[in-house]
Design an enzyme around this catalytic site. Sequence first.
Site, mmCIF file in Angstrom:
data_model
loop_
_atom_site.group_PDB
_atom_site.id
_atom_site.type_symbol
_atom_site.label_atom_id
_atom_site.label_comp_id
_atom_site.label_asym_id
_atom_site.label_seq_id
_atom_site.Cartn_x
_atom_site.Cartn_y
_atom_site.Cartn_z
ATOM 1 C CG ASP A 79 -0.397 0.297 2.774
ATOM 2 O OD1 ASP A 79 0.843 0.180 2.488
ATOM 3 O OD2 ASP A 79 -1.144 0.438 3.482
ATOM 4 C CB CYS B 183 0.798 -2.581 4.688
ATOM 5 S SG CYS B 183 0.334 -3.659 6.065
ATOM 6 C CB THR C 79 1.841 -2.837 11.063
ATOM 7 O OG1 THR C 79 0.799 -3.384 10.498
ATOM 8 C CG2 THR C 79 1.572 -1.738 11.834
ATOM 9 C CG HIS D 132 10.706 -25.239 11.276
ATOM 10 N ND1 HIS D 132 10.905 -25.013 12.684
ATOM 11 C CD2 HIS D 132 11.668 -25.682 10.837
ATOM 12 C CE1 HIS D 132 11.891 -25.724 12.967
ATOM 13 N NE2 HIS D 132 12.570 -26.085 12.313
ATOM 14 C CG HIS E 124 9.244 -28.756 9.454
ATOM 15 N ND1 HIS E 124 8.886 -28.452 10.953
ATOM 16 C CD2 HIS E 124 10.523 -29.262 9.955
ATOM 17 C CE1 HIS E 124 9.872 -28.480 11.822
ATOM 18 N NE2 HIS E 124 11.060 -28.861 11.114
HETATM 19 C C1 RB5 Z 1 -2.085 2.476 6.629
HETATM 20 O O1 RB5 Z 1 -2.227 3.748 7.277
HETATM 21 C C2 RB5 Z 1 -1.856 1.242 7.211
HETATM 22 O O2 RB5 Z 1 -2.905 0.991 8.389
HETATM 23 C C3 RB5 Z 1 -1.470 0.081 6.673
HETATM 24 O O3 RB5 Z 1 -0.339 0.320 5.952
HETATM 25 C C4 RB5 Z 1 -1.101 -1.191 7.440
HETATM 26 O O4 RB5 Z 1 -0.339 -0.921 8.690
HETATM 27 C C5 RB5 Z 1 -2.284 -2.114 7.934
HETATM 28 O O5 RB5 Z 1 -1.927 -3.058 8.526
#
Ligand code: RB5
Length: 148
Positions: A8, A65, A67, A98, A133
């Site tokens: 994203d 993304c 996180t 694994h 595994h």
């Molecule tokens: C975008 O602001 C953020 O929510 C997205 O990049 C991500 O971290 C979602 O899990």
Amino acid sequence: MKISIGSDHAGYELKEIIKEYLENQGYEVVDKGTYSKESVDYPLYGEAVAKSVSAGEVDKGIVICGTGIGISISANKVKGVRAALCTNEYMARMSRKHNDANVLALGARVLGVDLALSIVDAFLSTEFEGGRHERRVHLIQNIESTGL
Ligand code: RB5
């Protein structure tokens, strides 16, 4: 090896860096977007990368993304995909050895660039160990066909 990559807006810059890094090493990289820093919805890109992996269009996928959480959850909804959210090289190695992970998920707001690249290296250079595994990966696959 052929790799698809997608992110994203939060992962866009890291995606561009990883794409160039892999192309310089001779990987064929299929870029599923996004193509700018304009705000977009991460499930669409997790889905696009995951479907390219499950369809056999590419060998492995990388999704990014902010996180790594939302896009890894999204990718894991696609049948045949085992997406591993990794924050260090050990997790990346073990996800291959694994879990036979076929998609690597990264958090661009969590990792520095050098660490992200070393996680990518560890993921792409480690083979699945098989053996006991294999049975566990089959049990994961069973959940896909029996889970509601
Ligand atoms: C975008 O602001 C953020 O929510 C997205 O990049 C991500 O971290 C979602 O899990």
